[in-house]
Design an enzyme around this catalytic site. Structure first.
Site, PDB file in Angstrom:
ATOM      1  CB  CYS A  73      -2.419   2.240 -20.219  1.00 24.90           C
ATOM      2  SG  CYS A  73      -1.908   3.945 -19.904  1.00 24.90           S
ATOM      3  CG  HIS A 120       0.208  -0.927 -17.280  1.00 26.72           C
ATOM      4  ND1 HIS A 120      -0.560  -1.598 -16.356  1.00 26.72           N
ATOM      5  CD2 HIS A 120      -0.664  -0.194 -18.018  1.00 26.72           C
ATOM      6  CE1 HIS A 120      -1.830  -1.295 -16.526  1.00 26.72           C
ATOM      7  NE2 HIS A 120      -1.920  -0.443 -17.526  1.00 26.72           N
TER       8      HIS A 120
END
Length: 552
Positions: free
Chosen positions: A472, A453
């Site tokens: 992440c 992301h």
């Protein structure tokens, strides 16, 4: 993998020999091959599929009656040292003696010749054992010795069985082409060959005595300093291949010609070499030899050899059956590489999970992207990060544009919630440039709920060590990366236009793109240099212990 004949069996054969005795296979050994083949047919039944397939491919003929074949195999096993494996795991030093005992003229308990039932049984068992050693070595070369799931509970990359050609292996045995068989089994990828070359180079350095440690210092070495320790620093970097420093480091390279430079002066050439060393080792690139740089310089050559070996094992886990185009996330190297269908490689810096919120190793396929994403705060982050901030200042929710929702998605009034015991509430951050996920999320199925992301915290990418996320992966220049994925999968989308619409939307790829998240603490660069990374998740020690554990 179960070994048919135990190590104890082989040692028992060896111990039965007279000390220093040279036992040749009897002349009637090949005449009894049919009897041995019958014993092999009986004994191999119920054993592993690979062993049965090997003997099926050769009509159950014995493979190891010829002493020269056994000796050639034993010699070839010693070359596995170049792959970071331990030759003795495959009985490299015992096979020749065990073969002689198996084909001795008499049993240890009487004068029965090699053609009797006891001798035939013994020869068949040795044959199966030697074949199992060969198949085990080939499997370890191709897929690795250690089961990654045994040392990494978060491992999510499928374990694929080795792909061995039993007929080709049988032909290799008959022709004594063992090193060729090993070559064909090991990963046929450039990074693995570079690691092999690096291992050989560091073992040469070990044989030459390694390098001298720089003494501990109260004050860092800086450009412009004149100090006796600068001489050691020059020698250390010259040993590692810094050619421009060779003339000054005359002790490290006897016969080199001095160019008049004072070896005690920390000059510009030495500073440039230190900066290259720091960059390769993911240290702060400032040209100053402080505590962290000194510690990296002083890692003994033996430890670097072990680090190369265990990363070769990681390479064997991964480097097989790779697609032509895929995304590779190098966790410990903080780097994403996208191998595009046209052969080009797009690279970017990344931020990965903190040591206590580790990014997992996994293999999946990118299916879609979310533009202008909302962020539903995960339970761990909610409990450990967000709730303490909310309890201290309720205004945190408005500043961060976080909405409070019921489990069914209905909005709740933050003022009516007892934040000391909030119960089963959901906190969701609204989309926008300050959203924790940024403007683009690249998604792929996995059990850990991690993804690639964007991030509003772009300053993190300027750091050399970037373990700062909650698991992440944050990607620098993710918009460019996302557009390449759309273009290369014929998806027909414009990322910027999708973001400018302002809506939260899932946009699918027309074709899935494979993605691999993997952990490496040694990176072999294209110029042959090895970059040693900090073991941020402390995984190296467990893998080295497992790699060096003898086979049972």
């Amino acid at each position: 993998m179960r070994v048919f004949v135990t190590i104890g069996f082989v040692l028992a054969l060896v111990s039965g020999m007279a000390s220093g005795g040279q036992v040749e296979a009897p002349t009637n050994a090949r005449e009894g091959a049919g009897d041995v083949a019958q014993a092999i047919t009986r004994l191999v039944d119920g054993e592993e599929d690979a062993l049965q397939a090997f003997y099926d491919a050769r009509g159950h003929r014995p493979a190891w009656q010829d002493g020269e074949t056994v000796a050639a195999f034993a010699a070839a096993l010693h070359t596995l040292d170049s792959d970071g494996l331990t030759p003795q795991d495959y009985q490299a030093d015992n096979l020749v003696a065990a073969h002689r005992q198996a084909y001795a003229e008499g049993d240890s308990d009487g004068g029965n010749d090699a053609g009797n039932d006891g001798g035939i049984e013994r020869q068949a068992r040795f044959d199966l054992h030697a074949s199992q050693m060969l198949l085990t070595a080939l499997t370890h070369l191709q897929r690795g010795k250690v089961d990654p799931r045994s040392i990494d509970p978060d491992w999510e990359i499928p374990i694929v069985d080795a792909e061995l050609d039993p007929a080709a292996i049988s032909r290799a045995v008959d022709a004594q082409r063992f090193e060729q068989a090993f070559s064909e089994a090991r990963p046929a990828y450039a990074p693995y060959e570079r690691l092999r070359a690096g291992l050989a180079r560091y073992r040469t350095l070990e044989r030459l005595g390694g390098w001298e440690s720089l003494p501990a210092r109260e004050r860092a070495l800086r450009p412009g300093d004149i100090d006796d320790d600068v001489v050691l620093l020059r020698e250390r970097l010259a040993i590692m291949g810094e050619v421009e420093l060779m003339a000054a480091a005359i002790e490290a390279f006897p016969g080199a010609v001095l160019d008049g430079t004072d070896p005690r002066r920390y000059d510009a050439k030495l500073e440039a070499a230190v900066r290259r060393f720091q960059r390769r080792h993911l240290l702060e690139v400032d040209g100053i030899v402080g505590a962290q740089t000194l510690a990296a310089l002083n890692v003994p050559v033996e430890d670097r050899i072990d680090q190369i070996r265990l990363n070769m094992e990681r390479a064997r886990w991964l480097l097989h059956g790779l697609p032509e185009s895929f995304v590779l996330v190098d966790i410990a190297g903080y780097r994403l590489s996208y191998i595009r269908p046209n052969g080009e490689i797009w690279r970017s810096r990344i931020v990965v999970g903190r040591p206590y919120r580790r990014t997992p190793s996994l293999r999946s396929e990118i299916t879609h992207m979310t533009v202008n994403p909302t962020w539903t705060i995960p339970p761990t982050i909610l409990r450990e990060d967000v709730l303490p901030a909310v309890r201290q200042d309720l205004g945190y929710l408005w500043r961060e544009r976080i909405q409070v929702l019921s489990p069914s998605g209905e909005p709740l009034d933050p003022w009516e919630i007892d934040w000391s015991r909030p119960g089963n509430v959901v906190l969701r951050q609204a989309p926008g440039p300050h959203n924790a996920l940024g403007q683009v999320v690249i998604r792929f199925p996995n059990d850990h709920m991690v993804y690639l992301h964007d991030t509003p915290s772009q300053g993190l990418f300027s750091r050399e060590q970037r373990a700062a996320s909650s698991g992440c992966i944050r990607v620098e220049n993710i918009g460019e990366f996302a557009q390449l994925l759309f273009d290369d999968t014929d998806s027909g989308h414009d990322v910027r236009a999708q973001i400018d619409r302002g809506e939260t939307r899932n946009v699918r790829l027309a074709k899935r793109m494979p993605v691999i998240l993997h952990y490496w603490t040694v990176h072999p660069s294209e110029d042959g240099q090895l970059a040693f990374r900090p073991d941020i998740y402390e995984r190296d020690a467990a893998l080295l212990q497992a790699l060096d554990r003898p086979l049972s």
